[in-house]
Scaffold this motif. Structure first.
Motif, PDB file in Angstrom:
ATOM      1  N   ARG A 218       0.812  -1.219   0.000  1.00  0.00           N
ATOM      2  CA  ARG A 218       0.000   0.000   0.000  1.00  0.00           C
ATOM      3  C   ARG A 218       0.849   1.274   0.000  1.00  0.00           C
ATOM      4  N   ARG A 219       2.147   1.108  -0.104  1.00  0.00           N
ATOM      5  CA  ARG A 219       3.100   2.227  -0.187  1.00  0.00           C
ATOM      6  C   ARG A 219       2.908   3.232   0.958  1.00  0.00           C
ATOM      7  N   ALA A 220       2.747   2.689   2.149  1.00  0.00           N
ATOM      8  CA  ALA A 220       2.595   3.540   3.330  1.00  0.00           C
ATOM      9  C   ALA A 220       3.883   4.317   3.586  1.00  0.00           C
ATOM     10  N   THR A 221       3.740   5.554   4.042  1.00  0.00           N
ATOM     11  CA  THR A 221       4.913   6.370   4.370  1.00  0.00           C
ATOM     12  C   THR A 221       5.124   6.493   5.875  1.00  0.00           C
ATOM     13  N   ALA A 222       4.117   6.084   6.651  1.00  0.00           N
ATOM     14  CA  ALA A 222       4.251   6.086   8.110  1.00  0.00           C
ATOM     15  C   ALA A 222       3.419   4.948   8.673  1.00  0.00           C
ATOM     16  N   LEU A 223       3.904   4.355   9.743  1.00  0.00           N
ATOM     17  CA  LEU A 223       3.181   3.327  10.488  1.00  0.00           C
ATOM     18  C   LEU A 223       3.063   3.785  11.931  1.00  0.00           C
ATOM     19  N   LEU A 224       1.834   3.856  12.439  1.00  0.00           N
ATOM     20  CA  LEU A 224       1.611   4.237  13.826  1.00  0.00           C
ATOM     21  C   LEU A 224       1.185   3.011  14.613  1.00  0.00           C
ATOM     22  N   LEU A 225       1.842   2.796  15.744  1.00  0.00           N
ATOM     23  CA  LEU A 225       1.561   1.649  16.592  1.00  0.00           C
ATOM     24  C   LEU A 225       0.510   2.024  17.628  1.00  0.00           C
ATOM     25  N   LEU A 226      -0.696   1.553  17.433  1.00  0.00           N
ATOM     26  CA  LEU A 226      -1.771   1.750  18.395  1.00  0.00           C
ATOM     27  C   LEU A 226      -1.990   0.405  19.077  1.00  0.00           C
ATOM     28  N   THR A 227      -0.957  -0.011  19.809  1.00  0.00           N
ATOM     29  CA  THR A 227      -0.908  -1.360  20.367  1.00  0.00           C
ATOM     30  C   THR A 227      -0.284  -1.343  21.751  1.00  0.00           C
ATOM     31  N   GLY A 228      -0.404  -2.484  22.417  1.00  0.00           N
ATOM     32  CA  GLY A 228       0.193  -2.648  23.728  1.00  0.00           C
ATOM     33  C   GLY A 228       1.679  -2.939  23.649  1.00  0.00           C
TER      34      GLY A 228
END
Length: 384
Positions: A218-228
């Motif tokens: 998906r050619r993401a430019t940022a990944l945000l961790l909304l996780t434990g």
């Protein structure tokens, strides 16, 4: 004068063991009691709880060293929530029966919401230290006030940073939670209105390798961790860092996980360069500088913004108690009338549109990361 403080101090123990135990309380007339809600056992974020409690305790000591509340010592009655909303509700009811004048603390937003709802129903003033969920209660109330900025404001500041850095194809790896769902919604609405996109990925359903495939496809430019933490955050970070297709991908953790030493212990250099939200100003007040030194010695590490939130909570409550007395209804009525110089600026409460509790509208917000060249050093990337 510190001997006037009646409190439970953390002991070395398995973090999975419960923290609560009976306190040797004296006669209610011998002290002014504040109930403190803090996550000190897993699955709560124990390190955040330790910092919050350190700030609360340090402020109680300073209040008592200064003569207490009109000559009466201030007493902190601590209860561990362990990130459990039901446990928090039970603690609120117990503390109300014990005769506390007000409640303070809590870090986890969903837990704070449960505590605030119960405190509102009981007519018990609650100054929430460090939880950001916008809907802290279901209806407008005068019993609850909050120091930390609402999630909508903080996460919009974070989104501004991402867009300004050219990161407009944003993926979020999220676990099921009211807090994470609220954050994802804020990001999606704010970013899409500005021409970007938000891709939502299920952090539980996707193994780290499959998640990397999605990010690359998906050619993401940022990944945000909304996780434990540690799972699934740590395996995801390690997998992304080792995937050559994602070498230019920015990883972020808006909820602030990289603020704490545990993050670096678990991830080492892989945990650097990951922007997160921190609620500190560019420069602490003179009080804040003094408190920082005391907290650093107490914690044997740099104090997080959560520790300052804890200190400011008790500082403000002490001023309310001195000026308006210990009657619960008078404390609640005092929220919009009090102004206190805290560690991070002057604190005043007001009504903020869309927020049903008394809110410190001027709470500082920063986007920060750990310098990849010096992971023990924090860099301020953006302010809002």
């Amino acid at each position: 004068m510190a001997g006037m403080v009646n409190q439970v101090r953390p002991q070395r123990r398995d973090d999975n063991q419960p923290y609560d135990r009976a306190l040797p309380l004296g006669d209610p007339g011998e002290s002014v009691r504040i109930g403190a809600l803090v996550p000190l056992a897993r699955p709560g974020w124990v390190q955040a709880g330790r910092h919050l409690l350190a700030g609360l305790e340090a402020a109680v000591r300073d209040v008592n060293d200064g003569g207490g509340i009109s000559g009466t010592p201030l007493e902190l009655v601590v209860r561990d929530t362990a990130a459990d909303p039901r446990r928090a509700e039970a603690a609120v009811e117990e503390l109300a029966r014990l005769g506390v004048t007000a409640l303070a603390g809590e870090y986890h937003s969903v837990v704070a919401r449960a505590a605030a709802t119960r405190a509102d129903a009981l007519g018990l003033p609650f100054l929430c230290s460090s939880s950001v969920l916008d809907a802290l209660t279901d209806q407008p109330t005068d019993w609850i006030a909050r120091l930390s900025p609402p999630q909508s404001r903080g996460w919009q500041v974070y989104a501004d940073f991402l867009l300004g850095a050219g990161r407009d194809r944003i993926a979020v790896a999220a676990e099921p939670s009211v807090y994470w769902a609220s954050g994802a919604r804020i990001l999606r609405e704010y970013v899409t209105q500005r021409g970007g996109s938000v891709i939502e990925l299920d952090a539980r359903a996707l193994a780290p390798a499959a998640l990397c495939d999605e990010l690359a496809g998906r050619r993401a430019t940022a990944l945000l961790l909304l996780t434990g933490l540690p799972d699934p955050a740590v395996p995801i970070v390690r997998s992304v860092r080792r995937d050559r297709r994602l070498a230019e991908l920015m990883i972020g953790a808006p909820a602030g996980q990289p603020e704490f030493a545990e993050w670096g212990t678990l991830l080492g250099g892989d945990g650097a360069g990951m922007p997160f939200l921190r609620y500190l100003p560019e420069r602490l007040t003179p009080l804040g500088a003094r408190v920082e030194a005391a907290l650093r010695e107490r914690l044997t590490e740099a104090p997080s913004f959560v520790a300052f939130e804890g200190y400011d909570t008790v500082t403000l409550l002490a001023e309310v108690l001195r000026s308006h007395g210990t009657d619960r209804s008078r404390i609640a009525a005092a929220w919009p009338r009090v102004a206190v110089d805290g560690t991070r600026g002057q604190i005043r409460f007001s009504r903020v549109p869309g927020i049903d509790v008394w809110q410190w509208a001027g709470a500082p917000i920063q986007v920060v990361d750990r310098d990849p060249a010096h992971p023990d050093r924090l860099r301020v990337l953006h302010t809002g």
